[in-house]
Design a protein around this motif. Structure first.
Motif, PDB file in Angstrom:
ATOM      1  N   LEU A 336      33.884  48.947  30.620  1.00  0.00           N
ATOM      2  CA  LEU A 336      35.302  48.789  31.340  1.00  0.00           C
ATOM      3  C   LEU A 336      36.055  49.397  30.242  1.00  0.00           C
ATOM      4  O   LEU A 336      36.056  49.484  29.277  1.00  0.00           O
ATOM      5  CB  LEU A 336      35.421  47.275  31.281  1.00  0.00           C
ATOM      6  CG  LEU A 336      34.508  46.338  32.181  1.00  0.00           C
ATOM      7  CD1 LEU A 336      34.957  44.734  32.130  1.00  0.00           C
ATOM      8  CD2 LEU A 336      34.602  46.771  33.614  1.00  0.00           C
ATOM      9  N   ASN A 337      37.448  49.714  31.109  1.00  0.00           N
ATOM     10  CA  ASN A 337      38.352  50.282  30.159  1.00  0.00           C
ATOM     11  C   ASN A 337      39.756  49.554  30.816  1.00  0.00           C
ATOM     12  O   ASN A 337      39.931  48.747  31.736  1.00  0.00           O
ATOM     13  CB  ASN A 337      38.564  51.780  30.335  1.00  0.00           C
ATOM     14  CG  ASN A 337      38.554  52.202  31.676  1.00  0.00           C
ATOM     15  OD1 ASN A 337      39.585  51.802  32.490  1.00  0.00           O
ATOM     16  ND2 ASN A 337      37.516  53.137  31.980  1.00  0.00           N
ATOM     17  N   ASN A 342      41.948  48.314  38.740  1.00  0.00           N
ATOM     18  CA  ASN A 342      43.615  48.641  39.154  1.00  0.00           C
ATOM     19  C   ASN A 342      43.577  48.714  40.608  1.00  0.00           C
ATOM     20  O   ASN A 342      44.546  48.346  40.999  1.00  0.00           O
ATOM     21  CB  ASN A 342      43.956  49.698  38.256  1.00  0.00           C
ATOM     22  CG  ASN A 342      44.309  49.386  37.091  1.00  0.00           C
ATOM     23  OD1 ASN A 342      44.108  48.233  36.665  1.00  0.00           O
ATOM     24  ND2 ASN A 342      44.667  50.243  36.063  1.00  0.00           N
ATOM     25  N   ASP A 343      42.685  49.300  41.306  1.00  0.00           N
ATOM     26  CA  ASP A 343      42.807  49.637  42.687  1.00  0.00           C
ATOM     27  C   ASP A 343      41.868  48.923  43.459  1.00  0.00           C
ATOM     28  O   ASP A 343      41.449  49.422  44.593  1.00  0.00           O
ATOM     29  CB  ASP A 343      42.825  51.364  42.907  1.00  0.00           C
ATOM     30  CG  ASP A 343      43.453  51.614  44.296  1.00  0.00           C
ATOM     31  OD1 ASP A 343      44.296  50.870  44.769  1.00  0.00           O
ATOM     32  OD2 ASP A 343      42.986  52.715  44.782  1.00  0.00           O
ATOM     33  N   ILE A 367      32.540  41.539  32.901  1.00  0.00           N
ATOM     34  CA  ILE A 367      33.032  42.293  34.199  1.00  0.00           C
ATOM     35  C   ILE A 367      33.416  40.923  35.039  1.00  0.00           C
ATOM     36  O   ILE A 367      34.712  41.039  35.650  1.00  0.00           O
ATOM     37  CB  ILE A 367      31.792  42.869  35.142  1.00  0.00           C
ATOM     38  CG1 ILE A 367      31.751  44.115  34.653  1.00  0.00           C
ATOM     39  CG2 ILE A 367      32.319  42.747  36.606  1.00  0.00           C
ATOM     40  CD1 ILE A 367      30.892  44.981  35.376  1.00  0.00           C
ATOM     41  N   ILE A 368      32.815  39.866  35.024  1.00  0.00           N
ATOM     42  CA  ILE A 368      33.453  38.853  35.812  1.00  0.00           C
ATOM     43  C   ILE A 368      34.791  38.174  35.312  1.00  0.00           C
ATOM     44  O   ILE A 368      35.707  37.851  36.171  1.00  0.00           O
ATOM     45  CB  ILE A 368      32.345  37.591  35.799  1.00  0.00           C
ATOM     46  CG1 ILE A 368      31.004  37.781  36.676  1.00  0.00           C
ATOM     47  CG2 ILE A 368      32.907  36.278  36.401  1.00  0.00           C
ATOM     48  CD1 ILE A 368      29.852  37.191  36.560  1.00  0.00           C
ATOM     49  N   ASN A 369      34.969  38.299  33.911  1.00  0.00           N
ATOM     50  CA  ASN A 369      35.962  37.565  33.279  1.00  0.00           C
ATOM     51  C   ASN A 369      37.228  38.586  33.463  1.00  0.00           C
ATOM     52  O   ASN A 369      38.304  38.177  33.873  1.00  0.00           O
ATOM     53  CB  ASN A 369      35.761  37.521  31.732  1.00  0.00           C
ATOM     54  CG  ASN A 369      35.075  36.345  31.453  1.00  0.00           C
ATOM     55  OD1 ASN A 369      34.648  35.450  32.236  1.00  0.00           O
ATOM     56  ND2 ASN A 369      34.213  36.340  30.428  1.00  0.00           N
ATOM     57  N   LYS A 370      36.930  39.958  33.624  1.00  0.00           N
ATOM     58  CA  LYS A 370      37.900  40.852  33.885  1.00  0.00           C
ATOM     59  C   LYS A 370      38.357  40.642  35.370  1.00  0.00           C
ATOM     60  O   LYS A 370      39.923  40.611  35.643  1.00  0.00           O
ATOM     61  CB  LYS A 370      37.353  42.432  33.761  1.00  0.00           C
ATOM     62  CG  LYS A 370      38.323  43.476  34.046  1.00  0.00           C
ATOM     63  CD  LYS A 370      39.473  43.688  32.918  1.00  0.00           C
ATOM     64  CE  LYS A 370      40.026  45.045  33.024  1.00  0.00           C
ATOM     65  NZ  LYS A 370      40.995  44.989  31.872  1.00  0.00           N
ATOM     66  N   CYS A 371      37.805  40.496  36.256  1.00  0.00           N
ATOM     67  CA  CYS A 371      37.964  40.151  37.705  1.00  0.00           C
ATOM     68  C   CYS A 371      38.669  38.992  37.740  1.00  0.00           C
ATOM     69  O   CYS A 371      39.549  38.963  38.669  1.00  0.00           O
ATOM     70  CB  CYS A 371      36.799  40.386  38.519  1.00  0.00           C
ATOM     71  SG  CYS A 371      35.941  41.851  38.377  1.00  0.00           S
TER      72      CYS A 371
END
Length: 641
Positions: A336-337, A342-343, A367-371
């Motif tokens: 991830l970055n 973002n979109d 990934i889950i935490n970011k979402c």
């Protein structure tokens, strides 16, 4: 002597039936729908009526003393065989106004809590001395009016003599009537063999009516006491397992359905793709190397959502750095970055913890935490992950969606009408696991839609809705809780709903593998599910998808089952070029051997199968063979139109 008035609230009666000679003067007919005296029985979609059979059972109990009875035939079913709770309430009000003594209701509403209107009208009848005798559901769930304490609730049992009955103490359903297979009069001067709680209810009505004839002043509770004092306690109640021996349509179609306005809302809620997925527009996929995600490599043009980002396992994931989707080259990400998601509004997440590799597990969490941080939606394939997210994110502002929502599907089928399926229907049967059945479904859908046909599609794969499936049915897991008798109603209700809402030209459904046992020494529940599914889906024809590894031993057994057990024609075979089979390693562990056939080996095997069965064998990913799909399907249905 005052006559006993018995009301049969149902689908009407065939008074011209030879069994009911010279009965007209004993019968009063009333149609609740059009407020006329026309109450003729009708075909309720299974070649049989219902009300005539119920009346004939009551008639058999009372035929020696018919002069002492007046029968009120109250019709509440429309010309399509549908009714509603409103019509039932109006029918009971009609019976109250006409001062009947007994009301037979061989029908009921399946719900946890009844409406106040239904409760009140039944209680009013009870207070006026009317005995309501109502059927419990054949599915053994709460049913009203049968569950009301001021109604005699009835279920079916195995009973030889019609005058015998059983009692159940401390239960909302107090009585057991004869519900086993029996011959009754039917509409259009026919006879039919039927079984179920509807018939058991009619027998109890006949017994109660005989008691009432000699004791017209007996109250609800005095008759109840008499029945309990004289009933049997050793009557065996039959379950849905019995229903596998009779036509399931004979017992399924008589639940009370919602009004037309409610029905439209239900159909839109479940079958409007745009309505159901209004929250989902731009998606990210993870992990793309899961087998469920492979379809995006070949059929991304069928996906109604914009695919913006693609992610995979950082360890043992996809070897390619890019994936081409709809003529757009997308980078496969392993990290991830700051610009990630973002979109994107939705993460389509498969089975991120399957590899049991720490690096991959940590990346999945990341990934889950970011979402979650971005308050994105989740489209989840894995039930355990779905439950984990739902429990962890109690007040989450976005959608967490699981395509195999069995509870929702069960609620749907309780609301929809069970109707005959009229559109052409085709099932894709996987001979074994990893046979390319989902790829075959996508190919058929894509090819036929290109020819201008509208396709209704019930998918058995969690990713089906991402490619335009109208519904996803969870084969395996929770669906194992369905009894054998429930399958036809459950599945046909969904297909019927898709037909009504979408009005497609052809219906397509997948079918999980397991139609025959792979290993003699290991029983597979999947085999029962596969048989139930195919029998209940009632396709007109099938297409068989073949994994090359099993072409020699499994295919012949499946073909025999399809032809002899189901009497289904096979239109063609699809043969994958990928051969996948389990291999036992030295450690006794199982490893999937995955290899691609070269062109010559595939053609040799395809020719061998084609020569043996006299049917075309195609590669579902070879567009040059698409014309065979169109010709075989359209020619078959034109010939059988």
């Amino acid at each position: 002597m005052e006559k006993i008035k018995i009301a049969i609230v149902d689908s009407g009666i065939d008074l011209k039936h030879p069994k009911f000679k010279n009965l007209e003067e004993n019968v009063v007919c009333w149609n609740i729908l059009n407020q006329t005296k026309s109450a003729e029985d009708q075909d309720l979609g299974n070649g049989k009526g219902h009300g005539t059979g119920i009346f004939s059972i009551i008639y058999d109990h009372l035929h020696d003393n018919l002069q002492d009875f007046t029968f009120y035939i109250v019709k509440i079913f429309d010309e399509l065989g549908h009714t509603s709770e409103d019509y039932l309430i109006k029918a009971i009000e009609y019976c109250i106004d006409n001062k009947v003594h007994i009301i037979n209701l061989s029908l009921g509403i399946e719900k946890k809590s009844p409406s106040k209107e239904l409760h009140d009208v039944c209680e009013r009848a009870y207070k006026q001395g009317i005995i309501i005798i109502a059927s419990a559901s054949d599915n053994a769930v709460a049913t009203y009016p049968a569950y009301f304490p001021f109604v005699f609730g009835v279920t079916g049992g195995i009973i030889s003599l019609k005058k015998d009955y059983g009692i159940i103490e401390n239960s909302p359903i107090q009585f057991i009537g004869k519900g086993n297979l029996q011959r009754v009069a039917d509409y259009n001067s026919n006879y039919a063999f039927v079984a179920g709680n509807s018939q058991a209810t009619a027998h109890i009505t006949g017994i109660v009516s005989s008691i009432k004839r000699g004791n017209i002043d007996w109250s609800f509770h005095k008759i109840e006491k008499h029945l309990f004092e004289n009933g049997k306690k050793d009557i065996r109640v039959f379950t849905n397992r019995f229903m596998q021996y009779v036509d399931p349509k004979g017992w399924i179609g008589y639940r009370i359905k919602p009004s037309n306005e409610e029905k439209i809302k239900i159909l839109e809620k479940f079958f409007s793709f745009k309505h159901r997925f209004s929250w989902m527009k731009k998606i990210a996929i993870y992990p793309v190397s899961n087998k469920e995600m492979k379809a995006f490599f070949y059929f991304a043009d069928l996906c109604p959502f914009e695919i913006v980002e693609v992610y995979d396992f950082p360890r043992f994931g996809a070897r390619d750095k890019n994936i081409e989707i709809n003529d757009t080259n997308l980078e496969i990400n392993w990290d991830l970055n700051e610009n990630s998601f973002n979109d994107v509004d939705t993460l389509v997440i498969g089975h991120p913890y399957d590899t049991a590799i720490e690096l991959n597990t940590k990346f999945a969490d990341k990934i889950i935490n970011k979402c979650v941080e971005k308050k994105m939606n989740f489209f989840v394939f894995d039930k355990l992950l779905y439950l984990e997210l739902k429990n962890k994110l109690k007040d989450y502002p976005a959608t967490i969606y699981y395509p195999n929502d069995f509870t929702t599907l069960m609620d749907l089928t309780k609301l929809l009408n069970f109707d005959s399926i009229t559109i052409p229907s085709l099932s894709v049967v996987g001979v074994t696991p990893q046979s390319g059945k989902f790829t075959t479904q996508l190919t058929i859908k894509k090819v036929l839609e290109k020819e201008g046909y509208s396709i209704g599609w019930l998918s058995t794969e969690p990713q089906g809705e991402l490619f335009g499936a109208d519904l996803c049915l969870p084969i395996g897991g929770e669906i194992n809780s369905l009894t054998l008798g429930s399958w036809p109603y459950f599945l046909s209700s969904m297909i019927s709903g898709i037909e009504k809402y979408k009005k497609p030209d052809i219906f397509l459904t997948g079918h999980q593998s397991g139609l025959v046992q792979q290993y003699k020494q290991h029983f597979q529940i999947d085999t029962l599910n596969s048989i139930n599914f195919l029998a209940s889906a009632q396709p007109d024809a099938v297409v068989c998808a073949i994994n090359p590894a099993y072409a020699a031993d499994q295919l012949e057994r499946v073909v025999i089952i399809l032809k002899n057990l189901f009497q289904l024609p096979i239109l063609f075979f699809t043969l994958s070029k990928r051969s996948i089979s389990p291999q036992k390693m030295n450690s006794e562990s199982i490893h999937l051997k995955n290899e691609m056939l070269d062109e010559n080996e595939w053609k040799r095997l395809a020719d061998e199968i084609s020569n043996k069965y006299g049917l075309p064998v195609i590669d579902p990913l070879d567009e040059s063979q698409n014309h065979i799909i169109v010709e075989r399907i359209t020619n078959f249905f034109k010939a059988n139109d």
